[in-house]
Design a protein around this motif. Structure first.
Motif, PDB file in Angstrom:
ATOM      1  N   ARG A 197       0.824  -1.212   0.000  1.00 24.27           N
ATOM      2  CA  ARG A 197       0.000   0.000   0.000  1.00 24.27           C
ATOM      3  C   ARG A 197       0.858   1.262   0.000  1.00 24.27           C
ATOM      4  N   ALA A 198       2.012   1.195   0.673  1.00 26.42           N
ATOM      5  CA  ALA A 198       2.893   2.360   0.743  1.00 26.42           C
ATOM      6  C   ALA A 198       3.776   2.507  -0.488  1.00 26.42           C
ATOM      7  N   HIS A 199       3.641   1.580  -1.448  1.00 30.17           N
ATOM      8  CA  HIS A 199       4.444   1.589  -2.680  1.00 30.17           C
ATOM      9  C   HIS A 199       5.934   1.471  -2.354  1.00 30.17           C
ATOM     10  N   LEU A 200       6.257   0.555  -1.450  1.00 23.56           N
ATOM     11  CA  LEU A 200       7.655   0.368  -1.045  1.00 23.56           C
ATOM     12  C   LEU A 200       8.200  -1.001  -1.433  1.00 23.56           C
ATOM     13  N   VAL A 201       7.582  -1.632  -2.435  1.00 17.77           N
ATOM     14  CA  VAL A 201       8.055  -2.938  -2.891  1.00 17.77           C
ATOM     15  C   VAL A 201       9.490  -2.824  -3.411  1.00 17.77           C
ATOM     16  N   ALA A 202       9.826  -1.719  -4.058  1.00 19.05           N
ATOM     17  CA  ALA A 202      11.177  -1.545  -4.597  1.00 19.05           C
ATOM     18  C   ALA A 202      12.221  -1.552  -3.479  1.00 19.05           C
ATOM     19  N   GLU A 203      11.895  -0.941  -2.345  1.00 18.51           N
ATOM     20  CA  GLU A 203      12.838  -0.909  -1.223  1.00 18.51           C
ATOM     21  C   GLU A 203      13.093  -2.324  -0.694  1.00 18.51           C
ATOM     22  N   VAL A 204      12.024  -3.135  -0.643  1.00  8.63           N
ATOM     23  CA  VAL A 204      12.194  -4.513  -0.170  1.00  8.63           C
ATOM     24  C   VAL A 204      12.966  -5.337  -1.206  1.00  8.63           C
ATOM     25  N   ALA A 205      12.644  -5.154  -2.483  1.00 12.72           N
ATOM     26  CA  ALA A 205      13.356  -5.888  -3.538  1.00 12.72           C
ATOM     27  C   ALA A 205      14.848  -5.582  -3.508  1.00 12.72           C
ATOM     28  N   GLN A 206      15.201  -4.332  -3.227  1.00  7.30           N
ATOM     29  CA  GLN A 206      16.624  -3.974  -3.140  1.00  7.30           C
ATOM     30  C   GLN A 206      17.295  -4.702  -1.981  1.00  7.30           C
ATOM     31  N   GLN A 207      16.607  -4.799  -0.836  1.00 14.21           N
ATOM     32  CA  GLN A 207      17.157  -5.524   0.309  1.00 14.21           C
ATOM     33  C   GLN A 207      17.406  -6.992  -0.031  1.00 14.21           C
ATOM     34  N   LEU A 208      16.528  -7.549  -0.874  1.00 11.67           N
ATOM     35  CA  LEU A 208      16.587  -8.982  -1.188  1.00 11.67           C
ATOM     36  C   LEU A 208      17.397  -9.286  -2.430  1.00 11.67           C
ATOM     37  N   ASP A 209      17.912  -8.238  -3.076  1.00 13.76           N
ATOM     38  CA  ASP A 209      18.615  -8.414  -4.348  1.00 13.76           C
ATOM     39  C   ASP A 209      17.722  -9.171  -5.330  1.00 13.76           C
ATOM     40  N   GLY A 210      16.471  -8.724  -5.406  1.00 16.82           N
ATOM     41  CA  GLY A 210      15.491  -9.411  -6.240  1.00 16.82           C
ATOM     42  C   GLY A 210      14.839  -8.501  -7.246  1.00 16.82           C
ATOM     43  N   GLY A 211      13.931  -9.060  -8.015  1.00 19.96           N
ATOM     44  CA  GLY A 211      13.160  -8.309  -8.993  1.00 19.96           C
ATOM     45  C   GLY A 211      11.719  -8.774  -8.968  1.00 19.96           C
ATOM     46  N   LEU A 212      10.910  -8.231  -9.866  1.00 24.36           N
ATOM     47  CA  LEU A 212       9.498  -8.596  -9.948  1.00 24.36           C
ATOM     48  C   LEU A 212       9.303  -9.741 -10.935  1.00 24.36           C
ATOM     49  N   ILE A 213       8.242 -10.529 -10.715  1.00 19.61           N
ATOM     50  CA  ILE A 213       7.914 -11.577 -11.683  1.00 19.61           C
ATOM     51  C   ILE A 213       7.087 -11.009 -12.829  1.00 19.61           C
ATOM     52  N   GLU A 216       5.613  -6.804 -14.173  1.00 18.40           N
ATOM     53  CA  GLU A 216       5.684  -5.379 -13.834  1.00 18.40           C
ATOM     54  C   GLU A 216       4.451  -4.885 -13.087  1.00 18.40           C
ATOM     55  N   THR A 217       3.340  -5.632 -13.122  1.00 17.51           N
ATOM     56  CA  THR A 217       2.120  -5.199 -12.446  1.00 17.51           C
ATOM     57  C   THR A 217       1.805  -6.033 -11.200  1.00 17.51           C
ATOM     58  N   ILE A 218       2.670  -6.967 -10.821  1.00 17.68           N
ATOM     59  CA  ILE A 218       2.398  -7.887  -9.714  1.00 17.68           C
ATOM     60  C   ILE A 218       3.409  -7.680  -8.591  1.00 17.68           C
ATOM     61  N   ALA A 219       2.913  -7.543  -7.362  1.00 12.32           N
ATOM     62  CA  ALA A 219       3.798  -7.263  -6.225  1.00 12.32           C
ATOM     63  C   ALA A 219       4.337  -8.534  -5.589  1.00 12.32           C
ATOM     64  N   TYR A 220       4.900  -9.410  -6.405  1.00 12.72           N
ATOM     65  CA  TYR A 220       5.668 -10.550  -5.912  1.00 12.72           C
ATOM     66  C   TYR A 220       7.122 -10.330  -6.303  1.00 12.72           C
ATOM     67  N   ILE A 221       8.014 -10.551  -5.345  1.00 13.51           N
ATOM     68  CA  ILE A 221       9.443 -10.387  -5.586  1.00 13.51           C
ATOM     69  C   ILE A 221      10.071 -11.768  -5.728  1.00 13.51           C
ATOM     70  N   THR A 222      10.950 -11.923  -6.686  1.00 14.63           N
ATOM     71  CA  THR A 222      11.670 -13.192  -6.842  1.00 14.63           C
ATOM     72  C   THR A 222      13.170 -12.958  -6.682  1.00 14.63           C
ATOM     73  N   ALA A 223      13.835 -13.955  -6.120  1.00 17.30           N
ATOM     74  CA  ALA A 223      15.281 -13.852  -5.908  1.00 17.30           C
ATOM     75  C   ALA A 223      15.867 -15.257  -5.850  1.00 17.30           C
ATOM     76  N   ASP A 224      17.173 -15.356  -6.088  1.00 16.16           N
ATOM     77  CA  ASP A 224      17.842 -16.654  -6.044  1.00 16.16           C
ATOM     78  C   ASP A 224      18.253 -17.045  -4.631  1.00 16.16           C
ATOM     79  N   GLY A 225      18.423 -16.057  -3.758  1.00 13.30           N
ATOM     80  CA  GLY A 225      18.885 -16.339  -2.404  1.00 13.30           C
ATOM     81  C   GLY A 225      17.807 -16.110  -1.365  1.00 13.30           C
ATOM     82  N   LEU A 226      17.968 -16.766  -0.228  1.00 14.00           N
ATOM     83  CA  LEU A 226      17.045 -16.609   0.897  1.00 14.00           C
ATOM     84  C   LEU A 226      17.638 -15.626   1.890  1.00 14.00           C
ATOM     85  N   ARG A 227      16.903 -14.542   2.120  1.00 13.20           N
ATOM     86  CA  ARG A 227      17.360 -13.545   3.078  1.00 13.20           C
ATOM     87  C   ARG A 227      16.216 -13.237   4.039  1.00 13.20           C
TER      88      ARG A 227
END
Length: 395
Positions: free
Chosen positions: A288-304, A306-317
């Motif tokens: 809701r706060a439009h902070l998915v990008a901040e979380v994705a940066q923490q996780l070294d991840g990206g989106l599955i 462009e319109t879906i708020a799921y983050i994907t990454a190769d590592g578990l953090r």
């Protein structure tokens, strides 16, 4: 005692505050709704019918209120049906009262105070409160709650129109406009009661202020001189708050319990990438706060997508701001293939999550008929625009 008028809510409530009414309520501490008819029949032999009805109604409301206020407070407090529905959850109210106290606020005008949930939290933080509500019964309930919890010395309750109440004597204002009408929830902020524009004006008259609003408020409706904070409790988004006199232009998400707070840094949307080993589902307040990008940066991840708020990454953090799942399969959407895969793996406990899919979880569960000792989670979503099923398990 005198006759209770069951057509007059104020008289019925006043009867509950008498010695007889309080004793009757105390006897209903272990009240079982399934036995209401038998309980009512027994009590009516010793008490007026209308008083018994009022007490049973209050006992039901107290049971509903436990989820918001905890058993210890709920069994001592008084409620109205709307009051239980609209009151702030205690954890959220306590967090906000702590923020006010941290700002050095010693007195707050609580406008549209309802049954007093926020006023109670503010008083427990050592803050003097003027609680204002225009409904006479609601104001009486708030007054009774302040007394029942030993906070009457810090909470003054006034039945009045909030637009006619002066707030100059207070360090801060807190406004919780009514966001429900006769037809249900109100989504237009200017249709709140009072309107959001009035509340913003009231906020700007004091050094500090907080306005409680619906979490779905458009970001463009947030004033430039306000801080916008989205709050979730236990993973459920509860509200958004506009703060004045704090950090203008800041956007944040706060997760309770904790609190854990994430502040926006203005990052661009994350890039879309192929599905990695892990999928992260951000907390609703983060979304809701439009902070998915901040979380994705923490996780070294990206989106599955462009319109879906799921983050994907190769590592578990580890992160408090998203729930991680290990993905075992990525399939084009197909009920037949999903049913076969679940049967092959003996999946009987199936958690269905969806984002960007029109399929309802219960409908899918009914069609695939999961059976077996194992568990799995299926995500109905889109990957790079294509309807997709991701199967996995909590990491």
């Amino acid at each position: 005692m005198g006759r209770v008028n069951d057509l007059d809510p104020l008289a019925s409530f006043a009867a509950l505050l008498t010695d007889e009414g309080r004793a009757l309520l105390d006897s209903l501490d272990a009240y079982d709704p399934a036995q209401e008819l038998a309980t009512a029949t027994r009590l009516r032999r010793e008490h007026p019918t209308a008083l018994v009805s009022a007490a049973l109604g209050q006992a039901r409301l107290r049971q509903r209120a436990v989820a918001k206020f905890g058993a210890e407070d709920a069994r001592r407090m008084f409620f109205t049906p709307n009051g239980v529905e609209q009151a702030t959850r205690r954890a959220v109210a306590s967090y906000r009262a702590g923020r006010f106290a941290g700002l050095g606020v010693r007195s707050v005008a609580d406008l549209c105070s309802g049954i007093g949930g926020d006023a109670i939290a503010l008083a427990r933080a050592g803050i003097r409160v003027l609680a204002v509500d225009r409904d006479p019964l609601t104001a009486e309930v708030a007054r009774a709650n302040a007394d029942a919890l030993g906070l009457a010395a810090l909470i003054e309750v006034r039945c009045a129109d909030v637009t006619e109440v002066g707030t100059a004597a207070y360090d801060a204002v807190f406004v919780d406009p009514a966001r429900r009408g006769g037809r249900g929830r109100i989504f237009d902020p200017e249709a709140y009661s009072p309107p959001l524009s009035w509340a913003i004006g009231a906020a700007r008259t004091r050094p500090h202020a907080a306005l409680k609003i619906a979490p779905g408020i458009p970001h463009e409706a947030v004033p430039e001189d306000a801080e916008a904070e989205w709050i979730s409790d236990g993973g459920d988004v509860k509200e958004a708050v506009l703060w004045f006199g704090t950090r203008p232009g800041t956007v944040g998400a706060t997760l309770l319990p904790g609190p854990r707070s994430l502040t926006g840094t203005g990052l661009p949307d994350p890039a879309v990438r192929k599905v990695g080993r892990f999928l992260y589902e951000p907390d609703g307040a983060v979304i809701r706060a439009h902070l998915v990008a901040e979380v994705a940066q923490q996780l070294d991840g990206g989106l599955i997508d462009e319109t879906i708020a799921y983050i994907t990454a190769d590592g578990l953090r580890a992160t408090p701001y998203a729930t991680a799942y290990e993905i075992t399969d990525e399939l084009p959407f197909s009920l037949k293939r999903l049913k076969a895969l679940l049967r092959e793996r003996g999946v009987g406990v199936l958690t269905v999550k969806k984002r960007g899919s029109a399929v309802e979880p219960e409908e899918l569960r009914r069609k695939v008929k999961p059976q077996g000792p194992n568990a799995a989670t299926v995500f109905l979503t889109r990957v790079a625009g294509a309807p997709t099923m991701l199967i996995g398990r909590p990491a």
